[in-house]
Enzyme design. Structure first.
Site, PDB file in Angstrom:
ATOM      1  CE1 TYR A   1       5.079   6.284   1.497  1.00  0.00           C
ATOM      2  CE2 TYR A   1       5.428   3.992   2.069  1.00  0.00           C
ATOM      3  CZ  TYR A   1       5.302   4.975   1.115  1.00  0.00           C
ATOM      4  OH  TYR A   1       5.387   4.646  -0.201  1.00  0.00           O
TER       5      TYR A   1
ATOM      6  CG  ASP B   1      10.480   6.390   7.396  1.00  0.00           C
ATOM      7  OD1 ASP B   1      11.282   7.170   6.831  1.00  0.00           O
ATOM      8  OD2 ASP B   1       9.609   5.738   6.776  1.00  0.00           O
TER       9      ASP B   1
ATOM     10  NE  ARG C   1      20.599 -14.057  -1.607  1.00  0.00           N
ATOM     11  CZ  ARG C   1      20.900 -14.997  -0.699  1.00  0.00           C
ATOM     12  NH1 ARG C   1      20.814 -14.741   0.585  1.00  0.00           N
ATOM     13  NH2 ARG C   1      21.264 -16.208  -1.074  1.00  0.00           N
TER      14      ARG C   1
HETATM   15  C1  LIG Z   1       8.307   6.314   0.076  1.00  0.00           C
HETATM   16  C2  LIG Z   1       8.419   6.085   1.545  1.00  0.00           C
HETATM   17  C3  LIG Z   1       8.624   4.803   2.066  1.00  0.00           C
HETATM   18  C4  LIG Z   1       8.680   3.577   1.181  1.00  0.00           C
HETATM   19  O1  LIG Z   1       9.788   3.607   0.323  1.00  0.00           O
HETATM   20  P1  LIG Z   1       9.827   2.823  -1.096  1.00  0.00           P
HETATM   21  O2  LIG Z   1      11.194   3.156  -1.592  1.00  0.00           O
HETATM   22  O3  LIG Z   1       8.724   3.344  -1.927  1.00  0.00           O
HETATM   23  O4  LIG Z   1       9.657   1.374  -0.789  1.00  0.00           O
HETATM   24  C5  LIG Z   1       8.742   4.680   3.432  1.00  0.00           C
HETATM   25  N1  LIG Z   1       8.662   5.746   4.256  1.00  0.00           N
HETATM   26  C6  LIG Z   1       8.453   6.991   3.797  1.00  0.00           C
HETATM   27  C7  LIG Z   1       8.354   8.128   4.756  1.00  0.00           C
HETATM   28  C8  LIG Z   1       8.325   7.210   2.429  1.00  0.00           C
HETATM   29  O5  LIG Z   1       8.111   8.463   1.969  1.00  0.00           O
END
Ligand SMILES: *Cc1c(COP(=O)(O)O)cnc(C)c1O
Length: 389
Positions: A109, A181, A56
């Site tokens: 998202y 992101d 971890r």
């Molecule tokens: C899928 C996605 C997430 C979340 O990711 P997980 O692996 O499903 O937890 C966050 N941001 C974007 C742009 C995504 O496409």
């Protein structure tokens, strides 16, 4: 030497054995590491760079992935997490306190929007949403309590692209922590840290993993102090990745450059064909000159990505019928895999939204999101075309 990302994804740092070294990163499927010296064990638990004691806190396979993605993004270091949402909750909870204010792009998202709503309802975190069209929106939304600016490089599902360097500059001028992101773009198309971001995050589940077999995420930090804080928070809260997921990702990421080239080339072709089809009223692809952010995308991205959305003239029924008629392309919630996948937001991910709420998100009842895979483009188009009205 500053290697091209297409080279970096192929060569990973591997351990040294007495006379050789493995060419691929071994899977250290160990939760625990034994020590001869009690002081060394105690020391290993004090930070992310003091050796490996407990997975971890850190694991050699996981660390190889973190170093690979940090180098790709031009960051100092990275922390891999159990999911993309694990990375997002770490980025938010590691920084925000009750009463703090976040400025976020409105077409986020869905999971991120839900996480921010949860933090608002349960912890009193305030959130303002901005369209992401004019960098002056940032200064206009800033309050004395504003801590963070949160952006996405390419938004879901209508592929909007904000002028990232200008927005990040506005965030910095307001003294904010900037988080991006970068899931839809990947570091092959955009490196937000080079545009001024403090933290970049990914859902590895999508393009970085790329084979629809891993759920994971990652946070990349521009500076060391923020990395250490982020590592400590993620480790304490338990959002760390499992070594096997890290190992699968290292394997998948070696073909990231190759895959992205094919995703982008196919998506561009499919977008053009869709734009010329009579049943399609609108195509959302940043590579098309008709896209509202085409000029921005040309500056911010090195290619236009693998996600294409389009609106069908027949509305909700047409969208539903289209997804039922596909044979090769899979109807699925996720995206970014080697296989083409499709989603009809109005009947699935956004089914609780009525026409007005959908419109506010830039989605119509007939909008289809297509994650264009790496198959032969003609085969993808043949399937899409036979399912179109
Ligand atoms: C899928 C996605 C997430 C979340 O990711 P997980 O692996 O499903 O937890 C966050 N941001 C974007 C742009 C995504 O496409």
């Amino acid at each position: 030497m500053d290697q091209h990302p297409a080279t970096r994804v192929v060569h990973h740092h591997t351990p040294t054995l007495p006379n050789s070294h493995p060419i691929s990163v071994p899977l250290y499927q160990a939760s625990n590491f034994g020590f001869d010296d009690p002081d060394a064990l105690a020391d290993a638990l004090t930070g992310p760079d003091r050796g490996f004691a407990y997975s971890r806190y850190g694991n050699p396979t996981t660390r190889a992935l973190e170093e690979t993605v940090a180098a790709l993004e031009g960051g100092t270091a990275a922390v891999a997490t159990a999911s993309g949402m694990g990375a997002i909750s770490s980025a938010l909870l590691g920084v925000l306190k009750t009463g703090d204010h976040v400025i976020a792009q409105s077409c986020l998202y869905g999971g991120t929007y839900a996480a921010l709503s949860y933090l608002h309802d349960n912890f009193g975190v305030q959130v303002s949403y901005i369209p992401g069209e004019d960098p002056a929106e940032v200064a206009a939304a800033v309050r004395p309590t504003t801590k963070m600016l949160y952006l996405e490089t390419i938004t879901n599902p209508v592929t909007r692209v904000a002028d990232q360097p200008a927005f990040l500059k506005a965030g910095k001028e307001a003294g904010l922590i900037t988080v991006v992101d970068n899931t839809f773009a990947t570091p092959l198309l955009c490196q937000p840290i080079r545009h001024g971001a403090d933290v970049v995050l990914h859902s590895i589940t999508k393009y970085l993993g790329g084979h629809s077999d891993v759920t994971a995420g990652i946070l990349v930090f521009a500076d060391d102090a923020r990395y250490r804080h982020g590592w400590h928070h993620t480790m304490e809260m338990g959002a760390m990745i499992d070594p096997f997921a890290a190992w699968l990702t290292l394997r998948g990421i070696q073909t990231l450059a190759l895959r992205m080239r094919q995703h982008c080339a196919n998506a561009s072709r499919i977008a053009e064909l869709l734009a010329a089809h009579p049943a399609v009223t609108k195509v959302h692809y940043p590579g098309l000159p008709t896209h509202p952010d085409h000029d921005v995308a040309k500056r911010v991205l090195s290619d236009f990505g693998g996600m294409v959305s389009f609106d069908l003239a027949g509305g909700r029924d047409a969208g539903y019928t289209f997804t039922k008629g596909l044979r090769l392309v899979k109807l699925a919630a996720s995206l970014g895999g080697v296989e083409s996948m499709v989603l009809h937001p109005a009947s699935t991910s956004h089914r609780q939204l009525d026409a007005d709420a959908l419109a506010a998100a830039g989605i119509t009842e007939g909008t289809i999101r297509l994650s264009v895979g790496i198959e032969q483009a003609e085969d993808i188009w043949a399937d899409v075309e036979q399912a179109l009205p």
